[in-house]
Design a protein around this motif. Sequence first.
Motif, PDB file in Angstrom:
ATOM      1  N   ILE B 185     -43.998 -67.279   2.515  1.00 34.60           N
ATOM      2  CA  ILE B 185     -45.301 -67.266   2.036  1.00 34.60           C
ATOM      3  C   ILE B 185     -46.030 -66.051   1.413  1.00 34.60           C
ATOM      4  O   ILE B 185     -46.498 -65.970   0.336  1.00 34.60           O
ATOM      5  N   HIS B 186     -45.724 -64.857   2.480  1.00 35.49           N
ATOM      6  CA  HIS B 186     -46.270 -63.462   1.952  1.00 35.49           C
ATOM      7  C   HIS B 186     -45.780 -63.144   0.629  1.00 35.49           C
ATOM      8  O   HIS B 186     -46.262 -62.773  -0.435  1.00 35.49           O
ATOM      9  N   HIS B 187     -44.305 -63.082   0.751  1.00 35.75           N
ATOM     10  CA  HIS B 187     -43.546 -62.685  -0.415  1.00 35.75           C
ATOM     11  C   HIS B 187     -43.754 -63.513  -1.528  1.00 35.75           C
ATOM     12  O   HIS B 187     -43.691 -62.843  -2.904  1.00 35.75           O
ATOM     13  N   SER B 188     -43.856 -64.868  -1.615  1.00 38.80           N
ATOM     14  CA  SER B 188     -43.811 -65.796  -2.662  1.00 38.80           C
ATOM     15  C   SER B 188     -45.371 -65.409  -3.434  1.00 38.80           C
ATOM     16  O   SER B 188     -45.471 -65.649  -4.655  1.00 38.80           O
ATOM     17  N   ALA B 189     -46.153 -64.878  -2.634  1.00 40.10           N
ATOM     18  CA  ALA B 189     -47.826 -64.709  -3.293  1.00 40.10           C
ATOM     19  C   ALA B 189     -48.078 -63.290  -3.649  1.00 40.10           C
ATOM     20  O   ALA B 189     -48.893 -63.188  -4.492  1.00 40.10           O
ATOM     21  N   MET B 190     -47.446 -62.392  -2.708  1.00 41.73           N
ATOM     22  CA  MET B 190     -48.262 -61.016  -3.018  1.00 41.73           C
ATOM     23  C   MET B 190     -47.310 -60.035  -3.794  1.00 41.73           C
ATOM     24  O   MET B 190     -45.894 -60.437  -4.057  1.00 41.73           O
ATOM     25  N   PRO B 191     -47.916 -59.024  -4.247  1.00 42.23           N
ATOM     26  CA  PRO B 191     -46.976 -58.003  -5.264  1.00 42.23           C
ATOM     27  C   PRO B 191     -45.832 -57.491  -4.185  1.00 42.23           C
ATOM     28  O   PRO B 191     -46.280 -57.646  -3.046  1.00 42.23           O
ATOM     29  N   PRO B 192     -44.819 -56.942  -5.048  1.00 40.60           N
ATOM     30  CA  PRO B 192     -43.753 -56.519  -4.287  1.00 40.60           C
ATOM     31  C   PRO B 192     -44.317 -55.557  -3.111  1.00 40.60           C
ATOM     32  O   PRO B 192     -43.416 -55.407  -2.058  1.00 40.60           O
ATOM     33  N   ASP B 193     -44.958 -54.605  -3.430  1.00 36.54           N
ATOM     34  CA  ASP B 193     -45.430 -53.697  -2.493  1.00 36.54           C
ATOM     35  C   ASP B 193     -46.540 -53.820  -1.435  1.00 36.54           C
ATOM     36  O   ASP B 193     -46.887 -53.101  -0.738  1.00 36.54           O
ATOM     37  N   ALA B 194     -47.064 -55.059  -1.653  1.00 36.25           N
ATOM     38  CA  ALA B 194     -47.921 -55.562  -0.714  1.00 36.25           C
ATOM     39  C   ALA B 194     -47.378 -55.510   0.736  1.00 36.25           C
ATOM     40  O   ALA B 194     -46.359 -56.020   1.071  1.00 36.25           O
ATOM     41  N   PRO B 195     -48.078 -54.753   1.873  1.00 36.47           N
ATOM     42  CA  PRO B 195     -47.635 -54.842   3.198  1.00 36.47           C
ATOM     43  C   PRO B 195     -47.860 -56.220   3.746  1.00 36.47           C
ATOM     44  O   PRO B 195     -48.630 -57.001   3.525  1.00 36.47           O
ATOM     45  N   LEU B 196     -46.857 -56.649   4.610  1.00 36.13           N
ATOM     46  CA  LEU B 196     -46.791 -57.611   5.562  1.00 36.13           C
ATOM     47  C   LEU B 196     -46.625 -57.118   6.973  1.00 36.13           C
ATOM     48  O   LEU B 196     -45.846 -56.406   7.223  1.00 36.13           O
ATOM     49  N   VAL B 197     -47.567 -57.202   7.629  1.00 36.25           N
ATOM     50  CA  VAL B 197     -47.892 -56.580   9.098  1.00 36.25           C
ATOM     51  C   VAL B 197     -47.709 -57.849  10.158  1.00 36.25           C
ATOM     52  O   VAL B 197     -48.505 -58.910   9.975  1.00 36.25           O
ATOM     53  N   GLU B 198     -46.734 -57.759  11.068  1.00 38.16           N
ATOM     54  CA  GLU B 198     -46.645 -58.844  11.934  1.00 38.16           C
ATOM     55  C   GLU B 198     -47.267 -58.527  13.471  1.00 38.16           C
ATOM     56  O   GLU B 198     -46.628 -57.190  13.757  1.00 38.16           O
ATOM     57  N   ILE B 199     -47.709 -59.355  14.165  1.00 36.80           N
ATOM     58  CA  ILE B 199     -48.102 -59.013  15.631  1.00 36.80           C
ATOM     59  C   ILE B 199     -47.888 -60.345  16.499  1.00 36.80           C
ATOM     60  O   ILE B 199     -48.538 -61.196  15.984  1.00 36.80           O
ATOM     61  N   ASN B 200     -47.141 -60.242  17.402  1.00 31.96           N
ATOM     62  CA  ASN B 200     -47.184 -61.313  18.469  1.00 31.96           C
ATOM     63  C   ASN B 200     -48.178 -61.137  19.569  1.00 31.96           C
ATOM     64  O   ASN B 200     -48.100 -60.027  20.167  1.00 31.96           O
ATOM     65  N   CYS B 201     -49.226 -62.009  19.200  1.00 26.35           N
ATOM     66  CA  CYS B 201     -50.333 -61.637  20.255  1.00 26.35           C
ATOM     67  C   CYS B 201     -49.754 -62.071  21.711  1.00 26.35           C
ATOM     68  O   CYS B 201     -50.689 -61.492  22.522  1.00 26.35           O
ATOM     69  N   GLY B 202     -49.045 -62.800  22.070  1.00 23.58           N
ATOM     70  CA  GLY B 202     -48.597 -62.791  23.398  1.00 23.58           C
ATOM     71  C   GLY B 202     -47.766 -61.818  23.924  1.00 23.58           C
ATOM     72  O   GLY B 202     -47.375 -61.872  25.127  1.00 23.58           O
ATOM     73  N   ALA B 203     -47.104 -60.837  23.102  1.00 23.99           N
ATOM     74  CA  ALA B 203     -46.232 -59.907  23.463  1.00 23.99           C
ATOM     75  C   ALA B 203     -47.009 -58.531  24.034  1.00 23.99           C
ATOM     76  O   ALA B 203     -46.323 -57.985  24.633  1.00 23.99           O
TER      77      ALA B 203
END
Lengths: 209, 453
Positions: B185-203
């Motif tokens: 979803i992120h890569h198909s909608a955002m410009p190539p250099d747009a960041p994708l930050v992931e966090i596991n709220c349970g971790a």
Amino acid sequence: MIPKAKSIGKSHPVALSICSFLQISQSGAMFCFMIAIKKKICLLGTFAVGKTSTVERFVYSRFNERYLTTIGVRVSQKLMPPMAVPGNSAKVQVNLLIWDIAAMDRFDAVVENYYRGAAGAIALGDLTRPDSFGQLAEICSRFRSINPEAALVIVGNKSDLQPPNADTAVEIDQLAQQFGAPAFTTSAKSGENVDAVFSRLVREMGAPV
Amino acid sequence: MNPLLKQILAARRIAHWQFDADLNIVARDRLAKTMPSLGNEPGGSLLAAFPELVGSEDALMAVIRGERKDLRLEYVNRNATDGDPSYWHLMVLADRATDGGILLAEEVSKLARLQQAYNQQRYEHVLLRQHAALRGRFLMDSILGDSPAICDLRDKIKTLSKVPTATVLLLGESGTGKNLTARVIHHSAMPPDAPLVEINCGALPDNLIEAELFGVEKGAFTHATASRVGLLEEAAGGSIFLDEIGELPLNLQAKLLSALESKTIRRLGSNRAIRVNVRIIAATNRDLQAEVAAQRFREDLFYRLNVVSLTMPPLRTLGEDILTIAHHLLAVFNMEFKKKVDAFTAAAEEKLRHYHWPGNVRELSNCIERAMIFAQGTAIDAPELILSEGIRVAAESVNDWSVPADGIDLDTVERQLILSALERAGRNKSKAARLLGLSRDTLRYRLEKYNIT
């Protein structure tokens, strides 16, 4: 006894421009002439399409994973296998002077001097970067404007990473038609089709003498 | 040659060769002799010494005849004796004294290396951007399968790619591919250099999540010796993927809701509001509506996140797609383990089709990985596919457990149970802790004790 090679080209500057540096030698008792010809060819294309890797694979049979940009020009040499001359007992051996030319941001006198006097060129695009073929059309046009008679071969490199998809196949085909050139897909990494591209270019460069 | 010119050339460390109208070298200076990578003895051919001039004979003659001012070749690359290439600017001028020409060569290796370092960075940056864009395109293809549920999912992602601001909530069991879908979803909608930050709220422990998400201002608490950017700020202009959003503590749910509503955040210990424009993609395997009913999840946050929700189909509902995914995994592990297993036997395919896959694709992947490690031939057979169903049956009959005649190591049993719970929970530590009737902190202690990562 093999007589000393005689250079014709030195006293015929015009001949130099047509077939570069021409040497004739007599070998053995059969009096079979071996004609050695130097031909300048260029590798064209935008950055990181695999020009240097293609030369390294063809000349030295090696491949380096690391990407290192080329600056300016580096000339390598490779002797092609002798070819028979139709209707003649002589054989021709082409010594390819391969110009690995850095990707250029602009076309100026420096680039013209790099291209000058080339008998052929291999124009490479990167199959994983379709836009690299878009830039190739302009590069080939510039090259042909300086060497109108030069042979061209269009190449889609990095087939080991990605076979040509519908988009790149169309782009390669259009380039091939635009410049009347054969087209190949190659992998400098695996060596696939690399020798075939150079052999084809030598054939495309036409009559060796 | 003019002696003054010779002096100037020597002072500038520019080597030179003189050649006649037949392009034979007639003289060279002392500097030229010391340069092993260039040059040739007098009497030799200029073109043999400088193959870079082959093809430029016309231009050379034009220079000699005075019809052309000069001929230049820049950054000619030669292999020096120490292996590193050296770079030269070459220039040919007419030499009236000999009716021939002079070739000047100036070493510019330092300049070339600077240029190379600059180009290297520039080109690598462009390549990274292009590959990021390609990754987005390829990621869409990485959602494998042709079942109606997968086709529907792909269609919805395509639609979402046209709305890069919409908040998305991914629902579904563990191991169904929520993480992969978030990246697509992120890569198909955002410009190539747009960041994708992931966090596991349970971790993360509750006391750390706030600092991680919102950042910290220097001096906010005892050990805050420097300001730190939070993940929401880091994701500005791109997306943040909040995995296991159902695990987020209630107090932070309110703060997150406020950030989503106002599009601003405040670092811990700061009053300054920082504007952030971030797309939120959240995921959970919990039934959030039930969590809301049980007052463990804020209703207002649920509605704020539930703008577009996608429910990931469980693997057991995907029919023949199970085999498609299994064959893909086969190829992946072939590469990883350098094996040539290219098929499943008919019995193995049957087993894959009919198992209920409670751990979904993650369990399928583990199952095939295990089989591939021990695979000897070119096809995987049914007995090589070890399913966790056997473990489940054993667990259901705890009362029947007894110590074997030759004894058992209790630590080994405990370690095995923790591993089993983790696998069942799709590596979700909170869920695994619940399965074992432990708190998260106790489970964390035991994971460290048994060196389980």
